[in-house]
Motif scaffolding. Sequence first.
Motif, PDB file in Angstrom:
ATOM      1  N   SER A 267     -25.088 -29.591   1.557  1.00 49.05           N
ATOM      2  CA  SER A 267     -24.267 -28.449   1.982  1.00 49.05           C
ATOM      3  C   SER A 267     -23.167 -28.907   2.928  1.00 49.05           C
ATOM      4  O   SER A 267     -22.109 -28.282   3.019  1.00 49.05           O
ATOM      5  CB  SER A 267     -25.148 -27.403   2.672  1.00 49.05           C
ATOM      6  N   SER A 268     -23.411 -30.034   3.616  1.00 47.51           N
ATOM      7  CA  SER A 268     -22.410 -30.558   4.556  1.00 47.51           C
ATOM      8  C   SER A 268     -21.234 -31.215   3.845  1.00 47.51           C
ATOM      9  O   SER A 268     -20.278 -31.637   4.488  1.00 47.51           O
ATOM     10  CB  SER A 268     -23.050 -31.569   5.512  1.00 47.51           C
ATOM     11  N   ALA A 269     -21.299 -31.296   2.510  1.00 51.25           N
ATOM     12  CA  ALA A 269     -20.175 -31.837   1.735  1.00 51.25           C
ATOM     13  C   ALA A 269     -19.084 -30.784   1.560  1.00 51.25           C
ATOM     14  O   ALA A 269     -18.025 -31.076   0.994  1.00 51.25           O
ATOM     15  CB  ALA A 269     -20.656 -32.308   0.360  1.00 51.25           C
ATOM     16  N   TYR A 270     -19.336 -29.575   2.057  1.00 55.06           N
ATOM     17  CA  TYR A 270     -18.390 -28.471   1.867  1.00 55.06           C
ATOM     18  C   TYR A 270     -16.999 -28.800   2.406  1.00 55.06           C
ATOM     19  O   TYR A 270     -15.985 -28.537   1.759  1.00 55.06           O
ATOM     20  CB  TYR A 270     -18.919 -27.199   2.532  1.00 55.06           C
ATOM     21  N   GLY A 271     -16.964 -29.412   3.601  1.00 55.60           N
ATOM     22  CA  GLY A 271     -15.665 -29.777   4.183  1.00 55.60           C
ATOM     23  C   GLY A 271     -14.910 -30.744   3.302  1.00 55.60           C
ATOM     24  O   GLY A 271     -13.698 -30.611   3.093  1.00 55.60           O
ATOM     25  N   GLY A 272     -15.626 -31.726   2.755  1.00 55.85           N
ATOM     26  CA  GLY A 272     -15.004 -32.694   1.852  1.00 55.85           C
ATOM     27  C   GLY A 272     -14.545 -32.047   0.566  1.00 55.85           C
ATOM     28  O   GLY A 272     -13.504 -32.408   0.009  1.00 55.85           O
ATOM     29  N   MET A 273     -15.289 -31.059   0.102  1.00 55.97           N
ATOM     30  CA  MET A 273     -14.915 -30.334  -1.110  1.00 55.97           C
ATOM     31  C   MET A 273     -13.585 -29.604  -0.916  1.00 55.97           C
ATOM     32  O   MET A 273     -12.704 -29.646  -1.777  1.00 55.97           O
ATOM     33  CB  MET A 273     -16.001 -29.315  -1.477  1.00 55.97           C
ATOM     34  N   THR A 274     -13.462 -28.936   0.221  1.00 57.37           N
ATOM     35  CA  THR A 274     -12.237 -28.168   0.463  1.00 57.37           C
ATOM     36  C   THR A 274     -11.008 -29.074   0.563  1.00 57.37           C
ATOM     37  O   THR A 274      -9.900 -28.668   0.229  1.00 57.37           O
ATOM     38  CB  THR A 274     -12.364 -27.334   1.748  1.00 57.37           C
ATOM     39  N   ARG A 275     -11.230 -30.307   1.001  1.00 54.98           N
ATOM     40  CA  ARG A 275     -10.103 -31.247   1.127  1.00 54.98           C
ATOM     41  C   ARG A 275      -9.792 -31.972  -0.181  1.00 54.98           C
ATOM     42  O   ARG A 275      -8.629 -32.276  -0.465  1.00 54.98           O
ATOM     43  CB  ARG A 275     -10.403 -32.285   2.222  1.00 54.98           C
ATOM     44  N   ASN A 276     -10.835 -32.289  -0.963  1.00 55.40           N
ATOM     45  CA  ASN A 276     -10.650 -33.166  -2.120  1.00 55.40           C
ATOM     46  C   ASN A 276     -10.633 -32.490  -3.482  1.00 55.40           C
ATOM     47  O   ASN A 276     -10.082 -33.041  -4.435  1.00 55.40           O
ATOM     48  CB  ASN A 276     -11.745 -34.245  -2.120  1.00 55.40           C
ATOM     49  N   ALA A 277     -11.256 -31.324  -3.594  1.00 55.91           N
ATOM     50  CA  ALA A 277     -11.297 -30.633  -4.890  1.00 55.91           C
ATOM     51  C   ALA A 277     -10.023 -29.808  -5.074  1.00 55.91           C
ATOM     52  O   ALA A 277      -9.829 -28.815  -4.388  1.00 55.91           O
ATOM     53  CB  ALA A 277     -12.536 -29.742  -4.961  1.00 55.91           C
ATOM     54  N   LYS A 278      -9.178 -30.234  -5.974  1.00 55.48           N
ATOM     55  CA  LYS A 278      -7.910 -29.536  -6.217  1.00 55.48           C
ATOM     56  C   LYS A 278      -8.079 -28.451  -7.293  1.00 55.48           C
ATOM     57  O   LYS A 278      -7.284 -28.320  -8.207  1.00 55.48           O
ATOM     58  CB  LYS A 278      -6.830 -30.538  -6.647  1.00 55.48           C
ATOM     59  N   PHE A 279      -9.157 -27.707  -7.174  1.00 53.14           N
ATOM     60  CA  PHE A 279      -9.453 -26.641  -8.130  1.00 53.14           C
ATOM     61  C   PHE A 279     -10.379 -25.645  -7.444  1.00 53.14           C
ATOM     62  O   PHE A 279     -10.912 -25.897  -6.361  1.00 53.14           O
ATOM     63  CB  PHE A 279     -10.120 -27.208  -9.396  1.00 53.14           C
ATOM     64  N   ASP A 280     -10.575 -24.519  -8.078  1.00 54.46           N
ATOM     65  CA  ASP A 280     -11.438 -23.474  -7.525  1.00 54.46           C
ATOM     66  C   ASP A 280     -12.896 -23.846  -7.800  1.00 54.46           C
ATOM     67  O   ASP A 280     -13.293 -24.010  -8.952  1.00 54.46           O
ATOM     68  CB  ASP A 280     -11.099 -22.134  -8.194  1.00 54.46           C
ATOM     69  N   PHE A 281     -13.679 -24.007  -6.723  1.00 48.29           N
ATOM     70  CA  PHE A 281     -15.086 -24.375  -6.906  1.00 48.29           C
ATOM     71  C   PHE A 281     -15.999 -23.345  -6.254  1.00 48.29           C
ATOM     72  O   PHE A 281     -15.588 -22.573  -5.383  1.00 48.29           O
ATOM     73  CB  PHE A 281     -15.378 -25.775  -6.337  1.00 48.29           C
ATOM     74  N   GLY A 282     -17.245 -23.330  -6.702  1.00 50.79           N
ATOM     75  CA  GLY A 282     -18.236 -22.422  -6.142  1.00 50.79           C
ATOM     76  C   GLY A 282     -19.438 -23.182  -5.630  1.00 50.79           C
ATOM     77  O   GLY A 282     -19.615 -24.375  -5.922  1.00 50.79           O
TER      78      GLY A 282
END
Length: 433
Positions: A267-282
């Motif tokens: 769950s702590s990967a959320y910050g990295g997701m917001t920075r690195n995922a250039k698409f809409d994720f859930g």
Amino acid sequence: MRKSMIATAVLGMSVASTSFAATQIEWWHAMGGANGEKLNEIVKEFNDSQSKYEVDPVFKGTYTETMTSAIAAFRAHKQPAIVQVFEVGTATMMAAKGAIYPVYELMKDTKTGFDPKAYLSSVTGYYSDVKGNMLSMPFNSSTPVLYYNKEMFKKAGISAPPKTWEEVETVSKKLLASGAKCGFTTGWQSWVQLENLSARHNVPFASNDDGFTGLDTKLLFNGPLQVMHITKMREWQKSGIFSYGGRRSDSAPKFYSQQCGMYTGSSSAYGGMTRNAKFDFGVSSLPYWASEVKQPDNTIIGGASLWVLQGKDKAQYKAAAAFLQFLSTPKIQAEWHQFTGYLPITHAAYDLTKKEGFYQSHPGTEAAVIQMTATQPTVNSRGLRLGNFVQIRDVINGALESVWSGKETPQAALDTAVKRGDVLLRKFEKAHN
């Protein structure tokens, strides 16, 4: 006469400044990057909020390096007051009875406000003794969740994230049919695919209540459930449903680059997701096998907690207690939770986050908290307390890699890992008996 008066005045000023100097303590931690910057902000806020105490945050590298440095420093009588230790180091810290100052004793001795019931039991249970006394203070606790690519799901005609592993297989086949290179990948394979798999299905990972009730523990992760799951993942590896990407979070780029439509990780990967995922994720809950359980149990935590070390004076311990109390306040915990994706460690911080509308504006971010609090932890879902756990995870990772590469069958690989892991447990038992 004038020189004497000046000297006296200077001396008086010196004594005054010394008597009012803030009590300083060091906090050694392993938070780098954006999380480390946020940590420094929190410490500064504490230091600026009062003048009695001053905390100096010191980054010591990885979790392993931080714990190793603290142990070496303690032997040299140069230890910090507080050290951040990852969850797999819990048994080692507990066994070092002369080195630690249990948090519940610290708060009592310093007469600092402290209510154990204010904390999430599914988090604190991991860091408490058999009587329920908190030995360390949870700070950055995480748990595994499922991240999914909403755009790839839409393209494949998938309307909702999978709740079960059976659905993961079905969804992955649709993703592959729509052009995806793989259905899902995973981070931290031992933690997610074996440790949490066992907890989610209320199956023991080790004897002695997963190591909580004795050092003569034996590993049990080569049972029917675990072998079935790893066998299925091996089949999925062959068909492209699952793609292995590394032992830690090395596989996340497979999700960021949209090769895989799903990723099971912290769950702590959320910050990295917001920075690195250039698409809409859930974000959704970690899947479970519907064929094995009707209602899954809670997942177990990762991350780290804060341990107070012996060898400091009373003033420094008052500083440590005041700082731990500050870190537990709803405002600070809610802020840390929302920024990092780590769990809020108190009910009040969770309630504040809901009140602020964070979960509504960031859909899915509540999944980890719900997953951890929906059920009462069992002896198989409160966590693992194993000596030499860092090395045991290395053994497990090697075994799983031998399965993914086709060198060993799941049963043979897990049997070997259990035997090798038990040797490490006996070494720990011998050293601490």
